[in-house]
Motif scaffolding. Structure first.
Motif, short mmCIF file in Angstrom:
data_model
loop_
_atom_site.label_atom_id
_atom_site.label_comp_id
_atom_site.label_asym_id
_atom_site.label_seq_id
_atom_site.Cartn_x
_atom_site.Cartn_y
_atom_site.Cartn_z
N UNK A 331 0.80 -1.20 0.00
CA UNK A 331 0.00 0.00 0.00
C UNK A 331 0.84 1.26 0.00
N UNK A 332 0.16 2.40 0.01
CA UNK A 332 0.85 3.68 -0.16
C UNK A 332 1.38 4.28 1.13
N UNK A 333 1.16 3.65 2.26
CA UNK A 333 1.50 4.26 3.54
C UNK A 333 2.77 3.66 4.12
N UNK A 334 3.78 3.48 3.28
CA UNK A 334 5.01 2.85 3.74
C UNK A 334 5.73 3.72 4.76
N UNK A 335 5.88 5.00 4.46
CA UNK A 335 6.57 5.89 5.38
C UNK A 335 5.83 6.02 6.70
N UNK A 336 4.52 5.96 6.65
CA UNK A 336 3.75 6.01 7.90
C UNK A 336 4.06 4.81 8.79
N UNK A 337 4.22 3.66 8.17
CA UNK A 337 4.56 2.46 8.94
C UNK A 337 5.90 2.65 9.64
N UNK A 338 6.90 3.10 8.90
CA UNK A 338 8.22 3.26 9.49
C UNK A 338 8.24 4.38 10.53
N UNK A 339 7.52 5.44 10.26
CA UNK A 339 7.49 6.54 11.21
C UNK A 339 6.86 6.09 12.53
N UNK A 340 5.80 5.31 12.45
CA UNK A 340 5.16 4.81 13.67
C UNK A 340 6.09 3.88 14.43
N UNK A 341 6.78 3.00 13.73
CA UNK A 341 7.69 2.08 14.39
C UNK A 341 8.85 2.82 15.06
N UNK A 342 9.37 3.83 14.38
CA UNK A 342 10.47 4.60 14.98
C UNK A 342 9.99 5.37 16.21
N UNK A 343 8.75 5.84 16.15
CA UNK A 343 8.20 6.53 17.32
C UNK A 343 8.13 5.59 18.52
N UNK A 344 7.68 4.37 18.29
CA UNK A 344 7.59 3.41 19.38
C UNK A 344 8.98 2.94 19.83
N UNK A 345 9.93 2.97 18.94
CA UNK A 345 11.31 2.67 19.33
C UNK A 345 11.80 3.71 20.33
N UNK A 346 11.52 4.96 20.05
CA UNK A 346 11.90 6.04 20.97
C UNK A 346 11.17 5.89 22.30
N UNK A 347 9.88 5.56 22.26
CA UNK A 347 9.11 5.38 23.49
C UNK A 347 9.71 4.25 24.33
N UNK A 348 10.09 3.17 23.68
CA UNK A 348 10.67 2.04 24.41
C UNK A 348 11.99 2.42 25.06
N UNK A 374 11.94 -4.44 27.67
CA UNK A 374 12.01 -3.35 26.69
C UNK A 374 12.98 -3.71 25.56
N UNK A 375 14.04 -4.45 25.89
CA UNK A 375 14.95 -4.89 24.82
C UNK A 375 14.22 -5.82 23.85
N UNK A 376 13.30 -6.62 24.38
CA UNK A 376 12.50 -7.49 23.50
C UNK A 376 11.67 -6.64 22.56
N UNK A 377 11.06 -5.58 23.08
CA UNK A 377 10.27 -4.67 22.25
C UNK A 377 11.15 -4.05 21.17
N UNK A 378 12.31 -3.56 21.56
CA UNK A 378 13.20 -2.89 20.62
C UNK A 378 13.68 -3.85 19.53
N UNK A 379 14.04 -5.06 19.91
CA UNK A 379 14.47 -6.04 18.91
C UNK A 379 13.34 -6.39 17.96
N UNK A 380 12.13 -6.48 18.49
CA UNK A 380 10.98 -6.78 17.62
C UNK A 380 10.75 -5.64 16.62
N UNK A 381 10.91 -4.40 17.07
CA UNK A 381 10.75 -3.25 16.16
C UNK A 381 11.82 -3.28 15.08
N UNK A 382 13.06 -3.57 15.48
CA UNK A 382 14.16 -3.61 14.51
C UNK A 382 13.91 -4.69 13.47
N UNK A 383 13.50 -5.86 13.92
CA UNK A 383 13.22 -6.95 12.98
C UNK A 383 12.11 -6.58 12.01
N UNK A 384 11.09 -5.91 12.54
CA UNK A 384 9.97 -5.52 11.68
C UNK A 384 10.41 -4.49 10.65
N UNK A 385 11.15 -3.49 11.10
CA UNK A 385 11.64 -2.47 10.17
C UNK A 385 12.52 -3.10 9.10
#
Length: 817
Positions: A331-348, A374-385
């Protein structure tokens, strides 16, 4: 007999009632009277206008029998209704259907399981009938509610419980089929219906024991055992429901899934949640995949304050959904996906650092488990990105690489969204490492047509900035990312590990002729790459992996980007690294000095075999053989062992252990290489990155000297180093008269400016600028005109050197610094 009347009364009754009464036998065990049923069917087909009255009368009898618990006659009435329904296909069937649905509702409302199952079976038969005209007034609200309630049956008898639940699931399946096939099918997708249907199906799916049986694409289940299982039946119904969803109602079908998983706390552990979304992604149409991904991201935002394991479970679900969506349409919202994941990376990271501060303040270690979560969360975000980015097409992947790189915080600057000001050094480093790890995954497998496409200037500059940091892990990640982008022929695996390669041809290196675009790239950015390799070798915290990655960087540059000019530059770089280890102006530990010497040996051995110049190969081989006997710690096979005896000092006069510039120039010159530039030592440029780095300023460590090493022979070494200092410049512009010796020196300076590349001249001037700025402030506008000299005119303006034929020597410094 129930239902029979006297002859006189029968004669006065309408014909349709008499026909209906005749289908009921005296004993309900005898079943439907088939002969009379055929008469009733013929009458209904011949006179369709009587169907509504037939239906109403049957409904009246059935209601009376249900109340009186005459279940035998109830079965006969429903059988008759089913046969009439299947036989009659006309517009007049609409009123009959209303009577039919009314009777089905009566059965479903009864507390008798047999009647509920009977009513469900009749409704399923009705749902499979295709009506000629749409019904604009019929709604199925009651049936949705009733069938959903049956799906949650808690009857103490397991057989009855399964029977009622399966009947409820089949009823929902019938409602979905009927509503979707109807012209007014949009009503079934309303949230109030989906909030009942979807949780009912998930409730039964969760009871299955073998979760793995549902993780793949939909398949046609075998009849028999699987159909008798409520879980499998619910799964098939769920797949069918999602398969019928369209663009406008996709979200209504997916949102109840989140509510169910939240209510039953199924995000941790998340096996069932993962299986549910795999079913969703495989069942929906591919072009709607991005809707599901957006819903998952939205739910992640809603649950951002939940426990780390819940967030990690949601991110894991997102990863699985992305893995499936990447094969189709994201879909067309690729940057939105990455932006949301990076935001949650910062939150973690914020949560992790907050827990660490609170733990340090209280003097307890109770939050260590939270930090690991929290490291589990961060690793999951990295893998997803990383996984998401690596599955994008190249044009989108380039954008994502730029986007992620723009979010990497650099000390001394502010990023667009990941401002490191509140994180501190530790938080900034954490985000740097995680973003670079995700970028490493995104660049994996990337094959740019040209190196300029893979490493555009807006991406290359910020990428190389972390390579100046005092963090070996950051530098390793940067080099690995460079390898992914430079290596277009998958040669990196063949170069793994720093070593002296006996025969490079055994590696079967793949390479193409360097293109014009790549040549242009190296002219523009080659010095930048050399500089970062040079500075990377001088870091004190380098370990074996750093040297291995630096060797791979040099080798890949040789394979992918080297023409004759680049080969000369790489040799100059290697000799400069050797001088770093020998002279040791940076006071490097002995291990680092020996590691640099081993790196140079391994690379020159590789380079000599790649360009296949026999004299060059002979010189390199001779030095390596001498080292293996007299100084094995200068070779990678020895220095990188767990236990290696290091020398106490390095003797500068042991020329047989070093690679000599004059020998290399002599060997390459005989093969047609232009070796004039080998006489000028490599000096790295100074850029703004040095002010952003956490290392000692390069201005303090790199001397601006123009060394002519042509006299570096085996007998003796002639030092022709001219140090450009304030006193030297003052003498050069002295107007009291010049002697012959000063004229010769001036001629050599002019000759150096004529032959040396502009990049080196600029690097020399910029490096010395900060040191001489205060001392030369008084003479910046000074212009000296000495007596005419045959050597011509030399004008230095803004860092450029121009040679003129007019007989005047003029040196200006208005903009040099």
């Amino acid at each position: 007999m129930p239902g029979r009347v006297c002859c006189c009364c029968a004669a006065l009754r309408p014909r349709y009632k008499r026909l209906v009464d005749n289908i009921f036998p005296e004993d309900p065990k005898d079943g439907l009277v088939k002969a009379d049923m055929e008469k009733l069917t013929f009458y209904a087909v011949s006179a369709p206008e009587k169907l509504d009255r037939i239906g109403a009368y049957l409904a009246e009898r059935l209601s009376r029998d249900v109340v009186r618990h005459r279940y035998g006659y109830v079965l006969i009435a429903m059988e008759a209704l089913d046969q009439l329904l299947m036989a009659c296909h006309s517009q007049s069937i609409k009123p009959f259907v209303e009577s039919f649905l009314h009777m089905v509702a009566k059965l479903l409302e009864s507390g008798e399981p047999k009647l509920q199952i009977l009513g469900t079976n009749s409704f399923v038969k009705f749902a499979n009938i295709e009506e000629d005209t749409p019904s604009y007034h019929r709604r199925y609200d009651f049936f949705v509610s009733r069938f959903s309630a049956m799906c949650h049956s808690c009857d103490p008898d397991p057989e009855i419980q399964n029977g009622i639940r399966m009947a409820g699931i089949r009823g929902i399946q019938g409602v979905v089929r009927k509503a979707v096939n109807d012209e007014l099918r949009a009503t079934i997708w309303e949230p109030q219906h989906m909030d009942k249907i979807v949780p009912s199906l998930l409730f039964n799916m969760h009871k299955i024991e073998d979760v793995d049986s549902r993780i793949g694409p939909p398949s046609s289940p075998a009849a028999g055992v699987k159909e008798e299982n409520p879980s499998m039946l619910a799964e098939n119904c769920f797949r069918e429901l999602l398969g019928r969803a369209t663009y406008g109602n996709m979200n209504n079908a997916v949102r109840p899934v989140f509510a169910h998983l939240d209510h039953h706390r199924l995000w941790d552990p998340n096996e069932f949640a993962v299986s549910c979304f795999k079913i969703i992604m495989y069942s929906i149409q591919a072009q709607y995949s991005h809707h599901v991904i957006q819903e998952i991201l939205g739910h992640l935002d809603v649950r951002k304050r939940d426990s780390p394991r819940v967030r990690a479970g949601i991110i894991q679900v997102l990863l699985e959904a992305v893995a499936i969506a990447a094969k189709g349409s994201i879909g067309p919202t690729v940057l939105e996906v990455f932006n949301t994941l990076l935001k949650h990376l910062r939150i973690s990271v914020d949560f992790e650092l907050g827990d660490r501060r609170s733990s340090a303040g209280s003097g307890t270690l109770s939050t260590s488990s939270k930090e690991s979560d929290e490291r589990i969360v961060q690793n999951a975000i990295i893998q997803t990105i990383g996984f998401f980015g690596s599955n994008l097409p190249d044009y989108q992947r380039s954008e994502i690489m730029m986007f992620i790189m723009s979010k990497v915080p650099v000390l001394g600057t502010t990023s667009k969204s990941l401002d490191p000001s509140n994180l501190g050094d530790l938080g900034t480093r954490r985000i740097q490492i995680m973003l670079l790890r995700s970028l490493l995954m995104v660049t994996s497998g990337y094959k740019g047509t040209t190196i300029s496409n893979a490493l555009p200037a807006p991406f290359l500059d910020p990428l190389l900035s972390p390579s100046l940091m005092e963090d070996s892990e950051l530098r390793q990640l940067v080099l690995e990312i460079l390898h992914n982008l430079i290596d277009r022929h998958d040669n990196r695996a063949k170069l793994r590990g720093i070593r002296i390669i006996p025969d490079v041809s055994d590696l079967k290196i793949k390479r193409d002729k360097i293109s014009r675009q790549d040549v242009s790239f190296m002219k523009k950015h080659g010095q930048q790459l050399y500089r970062h390799i040079y500075l990377g070798c001088k870091e004190e915290d380098n370990v074996q992996k750093n040297f291995e990655l630096l060797f791979t960087s040099l080798a890949l540059t040789t394979i992918e980007l080297a023409n004759e000019e680049v080969v000369i530059d790489l040799i100059r770089l290697a000799i400069a690294l050797q001088d770093v280890a020998i002279i040791n102006e940076d006071n490097l530990p002995m291990f680092n000095r020996c590691g640099v010497m081993a790196l140079v040996a391994a690379y020159l051995n590789f380079l000599s075999q790649m360009i296949a110049v026999p004299a060059f190969c002979q010189h390199v081989s001779k030095v390596i053989e001498t080292r293996s006997v007299e100084a094995a710690y200068f070779l990678p096979e020895t220095i990188f062992k767990e236990k290696c005896d290091l020398p106490k000092s390095l003797e500068k006069d042991e020329k047989d252990l070093f690679f000599l510039t004059n020998k290399i120039a002599e060997s390459l010159g005989g093969s047609g290489y232009n070796v004039e530039r080998l006489s000028v030592p490599y000096v790295p440029q100074v850029t703004d990155e040095d002010r952003l780095s956490r290392r000692k300023s390069i201005v303090d460590t790199v001397s601006i000297q123009v060394d002519i090493l042509s006299g570096n022979s085996s007998e003796d070494k002639v030092d022709n180093t001219e140090e450009i200092t304030f006193e030297a410049l003052k003498k050069a512009i002295d107007n009291n008269g010049l002697e012959e010796q000063e004229k010769e020196k001036r001629r050599l300076v002019i000759e150096k400016f004529q032959k040396a590349p502009f990049e080196e001249i600029a690097a020399q001037c910029e490096t010395k600028a900060n040191m001489l700025h205060d001392r030369l402030a008084q003479i910046l506008e000074l212009t000296i005109r000495p007596p005419p000299s045959p050597s011509g005119t030399m004008t230095i303006t803004s860092g450029h050197a121009h040679y003129h034929s007019v007989p005047v020597y003029e040196m200006k410094f208005p903009d040099l610094f």
